[in-house]
Write an enzyme that holds these catalytic residues in place. Sequence first.
Site, PDB file in Angstrom:
ATOM      1  N   LYS A  85      81.795  59.710  55.247  1.00 35.38           N
ATOM      2  CA  LYS A  85      81.156  59.851  56.558  1.00 35.38           C
ATOM      3  C   LYS A  85      80.330  58.606  56.911  1.00 35.38           C
ATOM      4  CE  LYS A  85      77.144  61.612  56.909  1.00 35.38           C
ATOM      5  NZ  LYS A  85      75.787  61.497  57.396  1.00 35.38           N
ATOM      6  N   ASN A  86      79.510  58.149  55.988  1.00 36.80           N
ATOM      7  CA  ASN A  86      78.605  57.052  56.341  1.00 36.80           C
ATOM      8  C   ASN A  86      79.327  55.714  56.497  1.00 36.80           C
ATOM      9  OD1 ASN A  86      76.491  58.779  56.595  1.00 36.80           O
ATOM     10  ND2 ASN A  86      75.644  58.391  54.550  1.00 36.80           N
TER      11      ASN A  86
ATOM     12  N   ARG B  62      71.706  59.758  64.447  1.00 34.68           N
ATOM     13  CA  ARG B  62      70.961  58.528  64.340  1.00 34.68           C
ATOM     14  C   ARG B  62      71.895  57.309  64.285  1.00 34.68           C
ATOM     15  NH1 ARG B  62      65.969  57.361  62.634  1.00 34.68           N
ATOM     16  NH2 ARG B  62      65.874  55.386  61.537  1.00 34.68           N
TER      17      ARG B  62
ATOM     18  N   CYS C  79      63.350  61.906  62.591  1.00 35.35           N
ATOM     19  CA  CYS C  79      64.371  62.605  61.835  1.00 35.35           C
ATOM     20  C   CYS C  79      63.697  63.449  60.769  1.00 35.35           C
ATOM     21  CB  CYS C  79      65.326  61.608  61.210  1.00 35.35           C
ATOM     22  SG  CYS C  79      66.752  62.404  60.554  1.00 35.35           S
TER      23      CYS C  79
ATOM     24  N   ARG D 189      61.555  57.054  58.821  1.00 37.71           N
ATOM     25  CA  ARG D 189      62.736  56.244  59.141  1.00 37.71           C
ATOM     26  C   ARG D 189      62.484  55.213  60.241  1.00 37.71           C
ATOM     27  NH1 ARG D 189      67.931  60.124  58.873  1.00 37.71           N
ATOM     28  NH2 ARG D 189      68.895  58.314  57.941  1.00 37.71           N
ATOM     29  N   PRO D 190      61.588  54.259  59.993  1.00 34.44           N
ATOM     30  CA  PRO D 190      61.338  53.215  60.997  1.00 34.44           C
ATOM     31  C   PRO D 190      62.554  52.294  61.154  1.00 34.44           C
ATOM     32  CG  PRO D 190      60.198  52.675  58.948  1.00 34.44           C
ATOM     33  CD  PRO D 190      60.821  54.038  58.752  1.00 34.44           C
TER      34      PRO D 190
ATOM     35  N   GLN E 206      63.076  46.738  60.422  1.00 34.45           N
ATOM     36  CA  GLN E 206      63.907  45.703  59.793  1.00 34.45           C
ATOM     37  C   GLN E 206      65.122  45.356  60.666  1.00 34.45           C
ATOM     38  OE1 GLN E 206      62.762  44.160  56.883  1.00 34.45           O
ATOM     39  NE2 GLN E 206      61.046  45.444  57.515  1.00 34.45           N
TER      40      GLN E 206
ATOM     41  N   ASP F 278      70.890  60.946  48.763  1.00 27.69           N
ATOM     42  CA  ASP F 278      71.734  61.962  49.402  1.00 27.69           C
ATOM     43  C   ASP F 278      72.267  62.996  48.413  1.00 27.69           C
ATOM     44  OD1 ASP F 278      71.299  60.680  51.769  1.00 27.69           O
ATOM     45  OD2 ASP F 278      73.289  59.788  51.927  1.00 27.69           O
TER      46      ASP F 278
ATOM     47  N   ILE G 152      63.082  57.302  48.237  1.00 27.74           N
ATOM     48  CA  ILE G 152      63.585  56.663  49.466  1.00 27.74           C
ATOM     49  C   ILE G 152      62.986  57.307  50.722  1.00 27.74           C
ATOM     50  CG2 ILE G 152      65.653  55.952  50.764  1.00 27.74           C
ATOM     51  CD1 ILE G 152      65.789  54.861  47.938  1.00 27.74           C
TER      52      ILE G 152
ATOM     53  N   ARG H 205      77.822  68.537  59.842  1.00 29.46           N
ATOM     54  CA  ARG H 205      77.732  67.125  60.241  1.00 29.46           C
ATOM     55  C   ARG H 205      78.437  66.239  59.235  1.00 29.46           C
ATOM     56  NH1 ARG H 205      71.864  65.383  62.261  1.00 29.46           N
ATOM     57  NH2 ARG H 205      73.044  63.456  62.157  1.00 29.46           N
TER      58      ARG H 205
HETATM   59  C1  EPZ Z   1      71.521  55.754  55.375  1.00 27.89           C
HETATM   60  O1  EPZ Z   1      70.429  56.038  56.244  1.00 27.89           O
HETATM   61  C2  EPZ Z   1      72.383  56.982  55.361  1.00 27.89           C
HETATM   62  N1  EPZ Z   1      72.867  57.234  56.706  1.00 27.89           N
HETATM   63  C3  EPZ Z   1      71.590  58.177  54.820  1.00 27.89           C
HETATM   64  O2  EPZ Z   1      72.477  59.263  54.709  1.00 27.89           O
HETATM   65  C4  EPZ Z   1      71.048  57.811  53.436  1.00 27.89           C
HETATM   66  O3  EPZ Z   1      70.175  58.847  53.016  1.00 27.89           O
HETATM   67  C5  EPZ Z   1      70.284  56.503  53.463  1.00 27.89           C
HETATM   68  O4  EPZ Z   1      71.092  55.449  54.066  1.00 27.89           O
HETATM   69  C6  EPZ Z   1      69.859  56.015  52.085  1.00 27.89           C
HETATM   70  O5  EPZ Z   1      70.980  55.834  51.278  1.00 27.89           O
HETATM   71  C7  EPZ Z   1      73.938  56.598  57.139  1.00 27.89           C
HETATM   72  O6  EPZ Z   1      74.555  55.798  56.460  1.00 27.89           O
HETATM   73  C8  EPZ Z   1      74.406  56.947  58.511  1.00 27.89           C
HETATM   74  P1  EPZ Z   1      67.943  53.244  55.087  1.00 27.89           P
HETATM   75  P2  EPZ Z   1      69.510  54.865  56.798  1.00 27.89           P
HETATM   76  O7  EPZ Z   1      67.796  52.342  56.252  1.00 27.89           O
HETATM   77  O8  EPZ Z   1      70.374  53.670  57.001  1.00 27.89           O
HETATM   78  C9  EPZ Z   1      63.210  52.438  55.107  1.00 27.89           C
HETATM   79  C10 EPZ Z   1      73.134  61.502  54.853  1.00 27.89           C
HETATM   80  O9  EPZ Z   1      72.672  62.570  54.356  1.00 27.89           O
HETATM   81  N2  EPZ Z   1      63.422  51.592  56.321  1.00 27.89           N
HETATM   82  O10 EPZ Z   1      68.729  52.751  53.904  1.00 27.89           O
HETATM   83  O11 EPZ Z   1      68.719  55.377  57.924  1.00 27.89           O
HETATM   84  C11 EPZ Z   1      63.468  53.903  55.360  1.00 27.89           C
HETATM   85  O12 EPZ Z   1      62.349  54.539  55.930  1.00 27.89           O
HETATM   86  C12 EPZ Z   1      72.214  60.468  55.452  1.00 27.89           C
HETATM   87  O13 EPZ Z   1      74.350  61.255  54.901  1.00 27.89           O
HETATM   88  C13 EPZ Z   1      62.373  50.844  56.821  1.00 27.89           C
HETATM   89  O14 EPZ Z   1      61.238  50.873  56.309  1.00 27.89           O
HETATM   90  O15 EPZ Z   1      68.553  54.630  55.554  1.00 27.89           O
HETATM   91  C14 EPZ Z   1      63.792  54.393  53.967  1.00 27.89           C
HETATM   92  O16 EPZ Z   1      62.617  54.633  53.252  1.00 27.89           O
HETATM   93  C15 EPZ Z   1      70.813  60.930  55.592  1.00 27.89           C
HETATM   94  N3  EPZ Z   1      62.592  50.060  57.930  1.00 27.89           N
HETATM   95  C16 EPZ Z   1      64.520  53.200  53.324  1.00 27.89           C
HETATM   96  O17 EPZ Z   1      64.172  52.078  54.144  1.00 27.89           O
HETATM   97  C17 EPZ Z   1      63.803  49.972  58.524  1.00 27.89           C
HETATM   98  O18 EPZ Z   1      63.937  49.223  59.520  1.00 27.89           O
HETATM   99  C18 EPZ Z   1      66.023  53.325  53.284  1.00 27.89           C
HETATM  100  O19 EPZ Z   1      66.511  53.681  54.579  1.00 27.89           O
HETATM  101  C19 EPZ Z   1      64.860  50.722  58.013  1.00 27.89           C
HETATM  102  C20 EPZ Z   1      64.647  51.539  56.896  1.00 27.89           C
END
Ligand code: EPZ
Length: 430
Positions: A22-23, A93, A117, A122-123, A126, A305, A327, A397
């Site tokens: 999915k991702n 998202r 979310c 989830r800021p 970056q 996940d 995370i 989903r």
């Molecule tokens: C992806 O989310 C996945 N979603 C999530 O899967 C997964 O849990 C996550 O990566 C971690 O592996 C998709 O791929 C669509 P991140 P994402 O940016 O990209 C912080 C599922 O169940 N962060 O890797 O949103 C953030 O807060 C879903 O399938 C910042 O601080 O996750 C977190 O603590 C849920 N600033 C960490 O980084 C930013 O600009 C990792 O988040 C971006 C993120």
Amino acid sequence: MEQYIIKGGVPLTGDVTIGGAKNAALAILAASVMTDDTVVIENLPDVNDTKVLLNAMESVGVLVKHEDRHTVHINAAQIHSVTIHTEYIKKIRASYYMLGALLGKYNEACVALPGGCNIGMRPIDQHIKGFQALGAEVNLERGMITAKAEKLHAAHIYLDVVTVGATINLMMAACLAEGRTIIENAAKEPHVVDLANFLSSMGANIKGAGTDVIRINGVERLHGTEYSIIPDQIEAGSFMLCGAATGGDITVNNVIPKHLESISAKLRETGCEIIESDDAVRVKAPDRLRHTHVKTLPYPGFPTDMQPQIVAALGLADGTSIVTESIFENRFRYVPELLKMGANINIEGGTAIIEGVRGYSGADLSAPDLRAGAALVIAGLAAPDITTIDSINYIERGYEDFPEKLKHLGARIRKIDAEKEETRAHLLAV
Ligand code: EPZ
């Protein structure tokens, strides 16, 4: 209101085939608009998230043709707008991947801000920092993010945290930016690598995906391609945990065993036998799991996940397990549901302290999010009496045909419309 109704207590046995990731699909679908040529995507999972993203793409003029349930043809030559509206971003998202894709192709994109979310803050700082480094002006106004550039140029970007989403968004935009972009501290998840392979098959020049430094030499244009999405690491892991929690013996087919190593390693610690072949992993579970400790980390660490699913299983293990979520700060919202089933789990900050119990009893539950929902299904499969789970839209989903695949493994599970059907006993009559 749709629900799953489960009568557990049956060790699951047999084979299950895993679908496309999915991702990875969400990133690849978004990236497919970066060329005017037709792109064919195979092994697309038929889940709600991919449907919503395809709808968002159609809303701006992308042509989507389904060849079969898992194959789509996409043509983005006639895009008439670079604005993706709130209705899509509210539902998923990952619609924000359209920012990187449209900015790369048209030097301009406008996407609704991803809402709060339910697994954490989830800021997106970056993503914004990276787009700015690539030469875009980024504005946040009336709930929309607009990114706009005269021309994108290469940059050296150091991500402050390892983020899948920002790595993906920036990789897409940088493909068509002039010069050589370097993304440091990049995410290494399998779907980041799959997106890089997809973009490369469209003519992009990307090196280092899967390591923490990704180098991208911008190209003038991308072209059409045919591409098959990798198997879903998390769907596979979830079925492995279904086997483990029910004392079962399950072979999970169509997987990349390397992607499952952190999960296999933990299951071995709990006493499961794991047998790997080229594209399958078999999990033979003991009668009762042993306790272990888990900490979620970016890939190749144990995936966040999979955290709820392993907690549901360890809730039944012999001894005390400690699971630390590093995370997302709000990813234990399913624990009160497990407590209703008799679990003994205490949350202290980002850590779950789990005193294993001998068994769960069925209960009426509600899925708080996608992976948490999968964890409740696992717990329900282990409980010998009836469990109902509502808010299953979250589960759908990300899991295609979940009840059907579980039934094939011997589970007693049905999806029902709670308003239409009569009694539980009647429903579970086999
Ligand atoms: C992806 O989310 C996945 N979603 C999530 O899967 C997964 O849990 C996550 O990566 C971690 O592996 C998709 O791929 C669509 P991140 P994402 O940016 O990209 C912080 C599922 O169940 N962060 O890797 O949103 C953030 O807060 C879903 O399938 C910042 O601080 O996750 C977190 O603590 C849920 N600033 C960490 O980084 C930013 O600009 C990792 O988040 C971006 C993120």
